[in-house]
Design a protein around this motif. Structure first.
Motif, mmCIF file in Angstrom:
data_model
loop_
_atom_site.group_PDB
_atom_site.id
_atom_site.type_symbol
_atom_site.label_atom_id
_atom_site.label_comp_id
_atom_site.label_asym_id
_atom_site.label_seq_id
_atom_site.Cartn_x
_atom_site.Cartn_y
_atom_site.Cartn_z
ATOM 1 N N ALA A 140 0.831 -1.209 0.000
ATOM 2 C CA ALA A 140 0.000 0.000 0.000
ATOM 3 C C ALA A 140 0.862 1.254 0.000
ATOM 4 C CB ALA A 140 -0.927 -0.016 1.214
ATOM 5 N N ASP A 147 -0.939 6.878 -6.212
ATOM 6 C CA ASP A 147 -2.262 7.230 -5.703
ATOM 7 C C ASP A 147 -2.319 8.723 -5.395
ATOM 8 O OD1 ASP A 147 -4.855 6.705 -4.973
ATOM 9 O OD2 ASP A 147 -4.364 6.126 -2.925
ATOM 10 N N THR A 210 -2.705 -2.785 -6.942
ATOM 11 C CA THR A 210 -3.566 -3.329 -5.894
ATOM 12 C C THR A 210 -3.919 -4.775 -6.194
ATOM 13 O OG1 THR A 210 -4.514 -1.136 -5.434
ATOM 14 C CG2 THR A 210 -5.752 -3.049 -4.676
ATOM 15 N N SER A 213 -0.991 -7.013 -5.529
ATOM 16 C CA SER A 213 -0.852 -7.239 -4.095
ATOM 17 C C SER A 213 -1.856 -8.268 -3.597
ATOM 18 C CB SER A 213 -1.038 -5.921 -3.341
ATOM 19 O OG SER A 213 -0.984 -6.123 -1.942
#
Length: 260
Positions: A140, A147, A210, A213
């Motif tokens: 993250a 992001d 994402t 992950s």
């Protein structure tokens, strides 16, 4: 190479350019160096401020993962865990020690070694799940750069538009209608750049990272459940059925074909 990322990016750019040409514009009409500096440069500068310098230096390595297609053989992993379960039931947990070094995944090596060493099952789960949580947090944090960039880009696009409007209004007294129209068009280009940076690159990259992950964490969770099942001495068929719940229907068929 992840062909989906490449195709999506190329298709998006091609369709946009086709739409520009079809609308009667020349590609040069959308090129404005000051707008590039304000929008892309400003968003990058704000993102750099938001993160430690090491994150900015490492953003290339993180971004590269969105264009890579890491090998993943979840049915093969389950087959390996089932074979370990069979051997443990037949020869005991200590018999797995000879096979640990052959495992390609360090996370699984650690889990099996803990089992062989006689570590309490609850402690094994806590150690492995703690590492999963830390891995998720690192992922993250890694994609957080893009992001943040996706959040800043539209704002700097609007800022560039405001700068362009200020310049246009400053020259409004000249009475040249064509100059006013040109100034308005140039001012709006920065808004276009901001939306393009967010929606065609930064936000899709965040989503792809994402997904990468999530896929990796699923694999690690399979390793956790398989390791604990081996330690508890579950029947290999039960181990196989339990771990197969992580697979898609097509992967379950492949697993049955390999194992039965």
């Amino acid at each position: 190479m992840d062909i989906a990322t490449v195709i999506g990016l190329a298709l998006g750019l091609a369709l946009m350019l086709l739409g520009v040409v079809s609308g009667g514009l020349a590609l040069t009409d959308l090129i404005d160096i000051p707008s590039v500096m304000i929008t892309f440069g400003g968003a990058a500068a704000a993102t750099i401020i938001s993160f430690p310098w090491t994150s900015t230096i490492g953003v290339g390595a993180v971004t590269k993962k969105a264009f890579q297609n890491p090998p993943s053989d979840l049915p093969g992993l389950i087959t390996t865990l089932v074979s370990f379960s069979e051997k443990a039931r037949r020869e005991g947990l200590l018999a797995l020690e000879d096979d640990i070094n052959e495992l390609p995944e360090e996370f699984l090596k650690k889990g099996i070694q803990l089992v062989v060493d006689g570590t309490d099952p609850e402690l094994v789960r806590n150690i492995m799940e703690t590492e999963i949580g830390n891995t998720a947090a690192r992922h993250a944090y890694g994609r957080g750069w893009w992001d943040a960039y996706a959040g800043f880009a539209p704002g700097f696009g609007m800022l560039g538009t405001l700068v362009g409007l200020v310049g246009m209004l400053k020259n409004l007294g000249g009475g040249d209608a064509s100059a006013i129209g040109q100034g308005m068009a140039t001012a709006l280009i920065t808004t276009l750049y901001g939306s393009l940076a967010q929606n065609l690159f930064a936000a899709p990259v965040v989503r792809k990272l994402t997904r990468r992950s999530e896929d990796e964490l699923v694999i690690k969770q399979v390793m956790v459940e398989g390791t604990l099942s081996i330690q508890s001495g579950d029947n290999p068929r039960i181990v196989k059925e339990k771990l197969a719940s992580f697979l898609t229907p097509a992967e379950r068929v492949a697993l049955k074909d390999d194992g039965d």
